[in-house]
Design a protein around this motif. Structure first.
Motif, mmCIF file in Angstrom:
data_model
loop_
_atom_site.group_PDB
_atom_site.id
_atom_site.type_symbol
_atom_site.label_atom_id
_atom_site.label_comp_id
_atom_site.label_asym_id
_atom_site.label_seq_id
_atom_site.Cartn_x
_atom_site.Cartn_y
_atom_site.Cartn_z
ATOM 1 N N PHE A 54 -3.403 12.092 -10.350
ATOM 2 C CA PHE A 54 -3.297 13.268 -9.476
ATOM 3 C C PHE A 54 -2.438 12.944 -8.256
ATOM 4 N N LEU A 55 -2.620 11.731 -7.726
ATOM 5 C CA LEU A 55 -1.892 11.329 -6.509
ATOM 6 C C LEU A 55 -0.432 10.965 -6.789
ATOM 7 N N GLY A 56 -0.076 10.881 -8.061
ATOM 8 C CA GLY A 56 1.282 10.457 -8.406
ATOM 9 C C GLY A 56 1.463 8.962 -8.262
ATOM 10 N N GLU A 57 0.340 8.217 -8.420
ATOM 11 C CA GLU A 57 0.368 6.754 -8.318
ATOM 12 C C GLU A 57 -0.225 6.130 -9.582
ATOM 13 N N PRO A 58 0.283 6.519 -10.757
ATOM 14 C CA PRO A 58 -0.371 6.063 -11.990
ATOM 15 C C PRO A 58 -0.342 4.541 -12.174
ATOM 16 N N GLY A 59 0.646 3.862 -11.555
ATOM 17 C CA GLY A 59 0.729 2.406 -11.708
ATOM 18 C C GLY A 59 -0.012 1.667 -10.615
ATOM 19 N N ALA A 111 -5.140 9.339 0.862
ATOM 20 C CA ALA A 111 -5.565 8.386 -0.165
ATOM 21 C C ALA A 111 -4.741 7.113 -0.016
ATOM 22 N N VAL A 112 -5.366 5.990 -0.335
ATOM 23 C CA VAL A 112 -4.673 4.694 -0.250
ATOM 24 C C VAL A 112 -4.692 4.046 -1.633
ATOM 25 N N ALA A 113 -3.495 3.666 -2.104
ATOM 26 C CA ALA A 113 -3.378 2.983 -3.401
ATOM 27 C C ALA A 113 -2.586 1.698 -3.209
ATOM 28 N N TRP A 140 0.843 -1.193 0.000
ATOM 29 C CA TRP A 140 0.000 0.000 0.000
ATOM 30 C C TRP A 140 0.874 1.236 0.000
ATOM 31 N N HIS A 141 0.340 2.295 -0.560
ATOM 32 C CA HIS A 141 0.928 3.630 -0.437
ATOM 33 C C HIS A 141 -0.135 4.542 0.150
ATOM 34 N N PHE A 142 0.288 5.374 1.096
ATOM 35 C CA PHE A 142 -0.618 6.383 1.672
ATOM 36 C C PHE A 142 -0.168 7.742 1.148
ATOM 37 N N VAL A 143 -1.072 8.452 0.540
ATOM 38 C CA VAL A 143 -0.728 9.777 0.001
ATOM 39 C C VAL A 143 -1.485 10.844 0.799
ATOM 40 N N VAL A 144 -0.725 11.742 1.435
ATOM 41 C CA VAL A 144 -1.319 12.790 2.271
ATOM 42 C C VAL A 144 -1.567 14.023 1.397
ATOM 43 N N VAL A 145 -2.805 14.463 1.366
ATOM 44 C CA VAL A 145 -3.194 15.602 0.511
ATOM 45 C C VAL A 145 -3.682 16.735 1.427
ATOM 46 N N ARG A 146 -2.945 17.852 1.429
ATOM 47 C CA ARG A 146 -3.304 18.987 2.307
ATOM 48 C C ARG A 146 -3.310 20.282 1.512
ATOM 49 N N ILE A 203 -13.586 7.400 -11.187
ATOM 50 C CA ILE A 203 -12.643 8.262 -11.920
ATOM 51 C C ILE A 203 -11.223 7.917 -11.479
ATOM 52 N N LYS A 204 -10.995 6.608 -11.280
ATOM 53 C CA LYS A 204 -9.743 6.185 -10.633
ATOM 54 C C LYS A 204 -8.491 6.569 -11.415
ATOM 55 N N GLU A 205 -8.533 6.510 -12.740
ATOM 56 C CA GLU A 205 -7.317 6.851 -13.505
ATOM 57 C C GLU A 205 -6.889 8.288 -13.208
ATOM 58 N N GLU A 206 -7.853 9.194 -13.267
ATOM 59 C CA GLU A 206 -7.558 10.616 -13.035
ATOM 60 C C GLU A 206 -7.072 10.828 -11.595
ATOM 61 N N VAL A 207 -7.722 10.126 -10.644
ATOM 62 C CA VAL A 207 -7.354 10.297 -9.232
ATOM 63 C C VAL A 207 -5.943 9.749 -8.987
ATOM 64 N N LEU A 208 -5.648 8.570 -9.535
ATOM 65 C CA LEU A 208 -4.311 7.975 -9.334
ATOM 66 C C LEU A 208 -3.229 8.849 -9.978
#
Ligand SMILES: Cc1cc2nc3c(=O)[nH]c(=O)nc-3n(C[C@H](O)[C@H](O)[C@H](O)COP(=O)(O)O)c2cc1C
Length: 204
Positions: A168-173, A100-102, A53-59, A161-166
């Motif tokens: 945005f999060l810098g987790e395209p893969g 966010a969790v990817a 998992w990756h946790f992405v903090v968005v502030r 809208i997962k592709e766009e969200v991933l």
């Protein structure tokens, strides 16, 4: 004589108290609180301890950008999906922090070797176990937030809208798991009631 274990304790109280909150006040969430929540999430059980998992903090401005992206993309969907996406966007904009969790795909990548299973069954198996592991991490995260007096909600509708969200999060893969706004509840509520145990439990 050994003492009977207590049937209530702070952990069970936190589990009972947790419920989804979708609107937040402007009160900040501290870096220490965020770190504590992330540590709890990272402590979750995971298949073969892969912690895939990756946790992405968005502030700050980034959370507003994410919210705007969701509103923009909601226009491509009919009701009620578009309304649910816009509701999610409002939660993200009102919360001081969103995590966010990817899924990383690490288990999928190493699984065939680790588990010695056939390639044909491997993908489904490992993908499911990555999702299950990350779901455990998300629940830890929600409970940790609740234990600190914070409110949160698991936003799954962004899967649409997962592709766009991933991106945005810098987790395209990665694979989309959850987006979780966290903050102080705008107003207290008790959350919905749950079906009684007799619907969910069977004993053999
Ligand atoms: C996988 C998953 C996806 C969810 N997605 C959304 C969502 O997109 N928007 C939302 O407002 N709530 C979402 N929720 C929260 C549920 O609506 C909520 O957990 C449920 O109504 C029970 O309420 P409680 O969390 O207060 O117990 C989601 C919950 C889960 C577990």
């Amino acid at each position: 004589m050994s003492e009977k274990p207590s049937l209530t304790n702070p952990t069970l109280e936190t589990i009972r108290r947790r419920h989804s909150i979708r609107q937040f006040s402007e009160e900040a969430v501290s870096e220490e609180e965020i770190k504590t929540i992330l540590e709890a999430a990272n402590q979750a059980p995971s298949a073969h301890n892969q912690q895939s998992w990756h946790f992405v903090v968005v502030r700050g401005d980034k959370r507003l950008e994410l919210s705007e992206l969701v509103v923009e993309k909601s226009r491509d969907y009919p009701k009620p999906s578009s309304s649910l996406l816009r509701m999610a966007a409002r939660s993200i904009a009102s919360a001081p922090v969103t995590i966010a969790v990817a899924n990383t795909g690490d288990l999928i990548e190493h699984g065939t070797e680790l588990f010695k299973v056939e390639r044909e069954v491997a993908f489904d198996f490992f993908r499911t176990m990555e999702i299950q592991s990350s779901a455990a991490a998300v629940e830890n995260l929600l409970l940790a937030a609740t234990s600190l007096g914070l409110a949160s909600v698991w936003l799954g509708v962004l899967f649409l809208i997962k592709e766009e969200v991933l991106d945005f999060l810098g987790e395209p893969g990665g694979e989309f798991m959850a987006v979780i706004p966290i903050g102080h509840a705008l107003k207290e509520s008790s959350g919905p009631s749950k079906k009684s145990l007799e619907y969910a439990v069977r004993r053999l």
